[in-house]
Design an enzyme around this catalytic site. Structure first.
Site, PDB file in Angstrom:
ATOM      1  N   TYR A  99       0.840  -1.196   0.000  1.00 56.85           N
ATOM      2  CA  TYR A  99       0.000   0.000   0.000  1.00 56.85           C
ATOM      3  C   TYR A  99       0.883   1.257   0.000  1.00 56.85           C
ATOM      4  O   TYR A  99       0.665   2.180  -0.796  1.00 56.85           O
ATOM      5  CB  TYR A  99      -0.944  -0.001   1.215  1.00 56.85           C
ATOM      6  CG  TYR A  99      -1.716   1.281   1.337  1.00 56.85           C
ATOM      7  CD1 TYR A  99      -2.785   1.552   0.481  1.00 56.85           C
ATOM      8  CD2 TYR A  99      -1.360   2.245   2.277  1.00 56.85           C
ATOM      9  CE1 TYR A  99      -3.482   2.750   0.568  1.00 56.85           C
ATOM     10  CE2 TYR A  99      -2.067   3.437   2.371  1.00 56.85           C
ATOM     11  CZ  TYR A  99      -3.119   3.683   1.517  1.00 56.85           C
ATOM     12  OH  TYR A  99      -3.802   4.875   1.602  1.00 56.85           O
ATOM     13  N   GLU A 138     -10.856   5.497   5.129  1.00 59.52           N
ATOM     14  CA  GLU A 138     -10.302   6.506   6.030  1.00 59.52           C
ATOM     15  C   GLU A 138     -11.285   6.833   7.149  1.00 59.52           C
ATOM     16  O   GLU A 138     -10.878   7.052   8.288  1.00 59.52           O
ATOM     17  CB  GLU A 138      -9.907   7.777   5.266  1.00 59.52           C
ATOM     18  CG  GLU A 138      -8.705   7.616   4.360  1.00 59.52           C
ATOM     19  CD  GLU A 138      -7.389   7.367   5.082  1.00 59.52           C
ATOM     20  OE1 GLU A 138      -7.308   7.539   6.312  1.00 59.52           O
ATOM     21  OE2 GLU A 138      -6.420   7.002   4.394  1.00 59.52           O
ATOM     22  N   TRP A 197      -4.235   2.164  10.643  1.00 63.22           N
ATOM     23  CA  TRP A 197      -4.447   1.962   9.212  1.00 63.22           C
ATOM     24  C   TRP A 197      -4.169   0.503   8.856  1.00 63.22           C
ATOM     25  O   TRP A 197      -4.820  -0.058   7.982  1.00 63.22           O
ATOM     26  CB  TRP A 197      -3.579   2.928   8.416  1.00 63.22           C
ATOM     27  CG  TRP A 197      -3.836   2.853   6.941  1.00 63.22           C
ATOM     28  CD1 TRP A 197      -2.946   2.512   5.973  1.00 63.22           C
ATOM     29  CD2 TRP A 197      -5.074   3.119   6.257  1.00 63.22           C
ATOM     30  NE1 TRP A 197      -3.551   2.542   4.739  1.00 63.22           N
ATOM     31  CE2 TRP A 197      -4.853   2.912   4.894  1.00 63.22           C
ATOM     32  CE3 TRP A 197      -6.341   3.492   6.679  1.00 63.22           C
ATOM     33  CZ2 TRP A 197      -5.858   3.076   3.926  1.00 63.22           C
ATOM     34  CZ3 TRP A 197      -7.338   3.662   5.720  1.00 63.22           C
ATOM     35  CH2 TRP A 197      -7.092   3.455   4.366  1.00 63.22           C
TER      36      TRP A 197
END
Length: 181
Positions: free
Chosen positions: A20, A42, A50
């Site tokens: 990512y 998000e 995350w």
């Protein structure tokens, strides 16, 4: 063999996280479906790591029909209840409600002759590249994310605070905060 330069947060043994960082984060992608995906992820990340969200990303993709916001906008109470029971995603009532609501807001934008991409480009004509030297140089929010958050809330978006919006802008490449060593 040269080692790939990574921001501190991308230096992890988790290959999904590395990929990512290396291939997606900070790279401009203004596809409306991708923009919705990143907004949802998000929003769900708020208060969590995350890495947790990335590890559940495929489950989110499945549950939110590949982030087809036209379909998500039509979710019923039954769909909502199903999402609330799915242990593969984050089962937070407010975040799930926001994801459905935000899909509806995107559809409304389109019905009014615009798109999420158009809305964003009205505020950011080209990607902002900040050239931070350390993670301490990377803010959690900015004047722009504060402004966008306010405007998005006015048109009906939920769970889009300034910190979430700044992270979203980084994710889709409208803000590039990759560390430069």
């Amino acid at each position: 063999m040269t080692q790939r330069m990574r921001c501190d947060w991308g230096k992890t043994p988790n290959e999904t996280y590395q990929t990512y960082h290396d291939q997606e984060w900070g790279k401009l992608n203004l596809n409306n479906q991708y923009l919705y995906e990143m907004l949802v992820l998000e929003s769900f990340q708020s208060g969590l790591s995350w890495e947790t969200i990335l590890n559940k990303r495929e489950n989110f993709r499945q549950d939110f029909i590949d982030f087809d916001y036209h379909k998500v906008a039509k979710f019923t109470d039954k769909d909502f209840a199903t999402l609330m029971q799915d242990k593969g995603i984050i089962r937070n009532r407010r975040k799930i409600e926001a994801a459905i609501n935000n899909a509806q807001a995107l559809v409304k934008l389109e019905e009014e002759g615009s798109s999420f991409k158009d809305f964003l480009l009205q505020h950011i004509s080209q990607p902002i590249i900040n050239h931070p030297q350390t993670m301490a140089d990377v803010p959690a929010k900015s004047k722009l994310s504060i402004q966008l958050s306010k405007e998005m809330k006015k048109i009906g978006f939920k769970f889009v605070g300034p910190v979430t919006i700044y992270s979203f802008l980084q994710a889709v490449g409208l803000v590039n905060d990759h560390i430069e060593e």
